[in-house]
Design an enzyme around this catalytic site. Structure first.
Site, PDB file in Angstrom:
ATOM      1  NE  ARG A 154      31.613  29.979  47.830  1.00  0.00           N
ATOM      2  CZ  ARG A 154      31.017  29.823  46.656  1.00  0.00           C
ATOM      3  NH1 ARG A 154      30.178  28.928  46.559  1.00  0.00           N
ATOM      4  NH2 ARG A 154      31.199  30.833  45.837  1.00  0.00           N
ATOM      5  CB  CYS A 199      11.499  20.732  30.761  1.00  0.00           C
ATOM      6  SG  CYS A 199      10.125  19.720  30.840  1.00  0.00           S
TER       7      CYS A 199
HETATM    8  N1  LLP Z   1      32.105  40.897  48.581  1.00  0.00           N
HETATM    9  C1  LLP Z   1      31.922  40.997  47.374  1.00  0.00           C
HETATM   10  C2  LLP Z   1      31.903  42.324  46.952  1.00  0.00           C
HETATM   11  C3  LLP Z   1      31.291  40.080  46.657  1.00  0.00           C
HETATM   12  O1  LLP Z   1      31.296  40.367  45.420  1.00  0.00           O
HETATM   13  C4  LLP Z   1      31.085  38.745  46.955  1.00  0.00           C
HETATM   14  C5  LLP Z   1      30.819  37.537  46.095  1.00  0.00           C
HETATM   15  C6  LLP Z   1      31.256  38.571  48.560  1.00  0.00           C
HETATM   16  C7  LLP Z   1      31.732  39.615  49.131  1.00  0.00           C
HETATM   17  C8  LLP Z   1      31.189  37.199  49.175  1.00  0.00           C
HETATM   18  O2  LLP Z   1      31.965  36.253  48.495  1.00  0.00           O
HETATM   19  P1  LLP Z   1      32.020  34.788  49.223  1.00  0.00           P
HETATM   20  O3  LLP Z   1      32.870  34.905  50.563  1.00  0.00           O
HETATM   21  O4  LLP Z   1      30.556  34.330  49.228  1.00  0.00           O
HETATM   22  O5  LLP Z   1      32.621  34.119  48.333  1.00  0.00           O
HETATM   23  N2  LLP Z   1      27.150  32.853  42.799  1.00  0.00           N
HETATM   24  C9  LLP Z   1      28.483  32.139  42.847  1.00  0.00           C
HETATM   25  C10 LLP Z   1      29.217  33.264  43.920  1.00  0.00           C
HETATM   26  C11 LLP Z   1      29.222  34.589  43.338  1.00  0.00           C
HETATM   27  C12 LLP Z   1      29.969  35.518  44.438  1.00  0.00           C
HETATM   28  C13 LLP Z   1      29.802  36.869  44.058  1.00  0.00           C
HETATM   29  N3  LLP Z   1      30.611  37.796  44.974  1.00  0.00           N
HETATM   30  C14 LLP Z   1      28.320  31.109  43.439  1.00  0.00           C
HETATM   31  O6  LLP Z   1      27.475  30.305  43.725  1.00  0.00           O
HETATM   32  O7  LLP Z   1      29.367  30.378  43.678  1.00  0.00           O
END
Ligand code: LLP
Length: 433
Positions: free
Chosen positions: A292, A360
């Protein structure tokens, strides 16, 4: 709406990477994802420079689940990052982009036999082994192929990170990883003597996502470093690499106060030094896996406003030509976003509206009750910070084609993912004649 990265305003018109958003909407149509390439590259460099990648050989692995077209693989490669993949599909994308397979970290709590085979055939650098079942599968496949595979163990350290419940993955009650408190991790380590083709070189944990507070990461560092010491003492196994996962929070709406990448990295690296010094071990190679915080603020979505419905004394619904199909996060996590009309930036906000999608489904609301400038059908509305988990979580619900993705930089735009058309929607469907 907060202006991110290379967003500028010229005579009320929003520009990203020196390209007018009105021109983008006319040239590529809407809905449209727009990626600010300069900001993506800047974020990558901030990580590389502040996570001591050069001095310490630490690593930054971009978490591809946030957004992974071929274009992004290429960019990540050029910036010198590693890549975290979680499926055969992500691995295939990385492979097709020419990504160095040695720099792949392969995650997933239920990698299939096919996926494991593919990873070993392609020469993936690290498998992050999640469970006993996977350990057996890897050994069996390596034996057949006379291969040796480097692995990390994913552990569930039991840290409560303050974030949305659905996206917490570090707590004890989790489908991910070997639990620390019930002794599963130790069982897994003890079983290593049975595995001739697997090399345990590291530990991994991921404590959640969209986390603003640095403290849970510092606790994670402490737990991991103490484990490194314990594993050496109890089993004489040298853990050389410690992967702290991703999860660093970003700005979406007013009230979000994220730390900078620099602040996060420096604090984490410093804590690792301190604790290793305290417990008298060598500092292992550190890995971080941001998704992110590399791509969210660099992405925006352009929509065209269609119907506007005012229910007196209740609410005004402004409907756009996209919605939960291109951004599921508001419906799924009640995630907040900011918006603006791209050629009326700076104008007084005259009314409060709810921005709705075209699906929808009553829950297809992108932004509830937001103040906005004068708004009319045909206006181009932008939602900012949609770069992470937008396109990658997009669907074809209601048979709505996925939008195109363009990247912009230095006054130029280029398409990096084509818009789906109706024919694409039927590409996999078969009807008896
Ligand atoms: N590493 C692992 C093992 C992870 O499971 C994740 C995210 C990341 C790195 C990266 O995390 P970030 O830096 O992006 O927070 N769909 C959800 C987020 C799910 C994250 C899952 N794992 C949302 O839209 O907020």
């Amino acid at each position: 709406m907060k202006l991110n990265g290379s967003m500028t305003v010229d005579e009320k018109v929003l520009h990203i990477g020196d390209v007018s958003c009105i021109e983008l909407s006319e040239k590529y149509s809407t809905p449209l994802y727009v990626i600010d390439e300069k900001l993506v590259r800047q974020n990558c460099r901030d990580y590389i420079n502040n996570f001591k990648v050069k001095e310490r050989k630490n690593r930054v692995a971009y978490a591809g689940k946030a957004f992974l077209p071929l274009y992004m693989c290429k960019l990540i490669k050029e910036e010198g990052l590693y890549l975290d993949v979680v499926s055969g599909g992500e691995l295939y994308t990385a492979h097709k982009s020419g990504f160095d397979m040695e720099k792949i970290i392969f995650h997933g709590n239920n990698k299939t036999l096919d996926e494991i085979q593919m990873g070993i055939d392609l020469g993936v650098g690290i498998f992050v082994v999640d469970n006993f079942y996977e350990l057996d599968l890897i050994e069996k496949i390596c034996e057949e192929k006379l291969a040796v595979q480097n692995i990390y163990f994913r552990i569930t350290p039991g840290i409560e990170a303050h974030t949305h419940e659905y996206i917490k993955t570090g707590q004890i009650d989790s489908k991910f990883g070997f639990t620390l408190v019930n002794g599963d991790l130790y069982k897994a380590i003890e079983s290593m003597s049975n595995y001739k083709n697997i090399n345990l070189i590291g530990l991994h944990a991921h404590i959640g996502s969209q986390i603003f507070d640095v403290q849970p990461f510092l606790d994670e560092v402490d737990i991991m470093m103490n484990l490194v010491k314990e594993i050496k003492e109890r089993y004489d196994i040298e853990i050389k690499e410690v992967d702290l996962g991703g999860g660093i929070g970003v700005y979406y709406t007013q009230g979000d106060q994220p730390k900078t990448i620099k602040e996060f990295c420096e604090t984490i690296v410093k804590r690792a030094d301190e604790i290793c010094d305290e417990i008298n071990i060598e500092v292992p190679t550190l890995i971080i896996e941001p998704g992110r915080s590399i791509i969210a603020n660099a992405g925006s979505t352009l929509y065209e406003v269609g119907s506007i419905k005012t229910i007196k004394d209740v609410r005004t619904y402004v409907s756009v030509n996209g919605g939960m199909t291109d951004n599921i996060r508001p419906s799924l996590y009640q995630a907040g976003y900011e918006c603006a009309i791209v050629n009326k930036i700076g104008e007084e906000k005259l009314s409060q509206v709810t921005v709705a999608g075209k699906c929808c489904e009553s829950g297809d609301i992108l932004i509830s009750d937001t103040d906005i400038m004068d708004i009319k059908s045909g206006d181009i509305l932008i939602t900012s910070s949609t770069g992470a988990y937008g396109y990658s979580m997009a669907s074809n619900y209601n048979k709505i084609p996925k939008p195109a993705v363009v990247s912009v930089m230095d006054g130029k735009s280029k398409i990096v993912c084509k818009r789906q058309n109706y024919k694409d929607l039927l590409a996999l469907e078969i009807m008896d004649k």
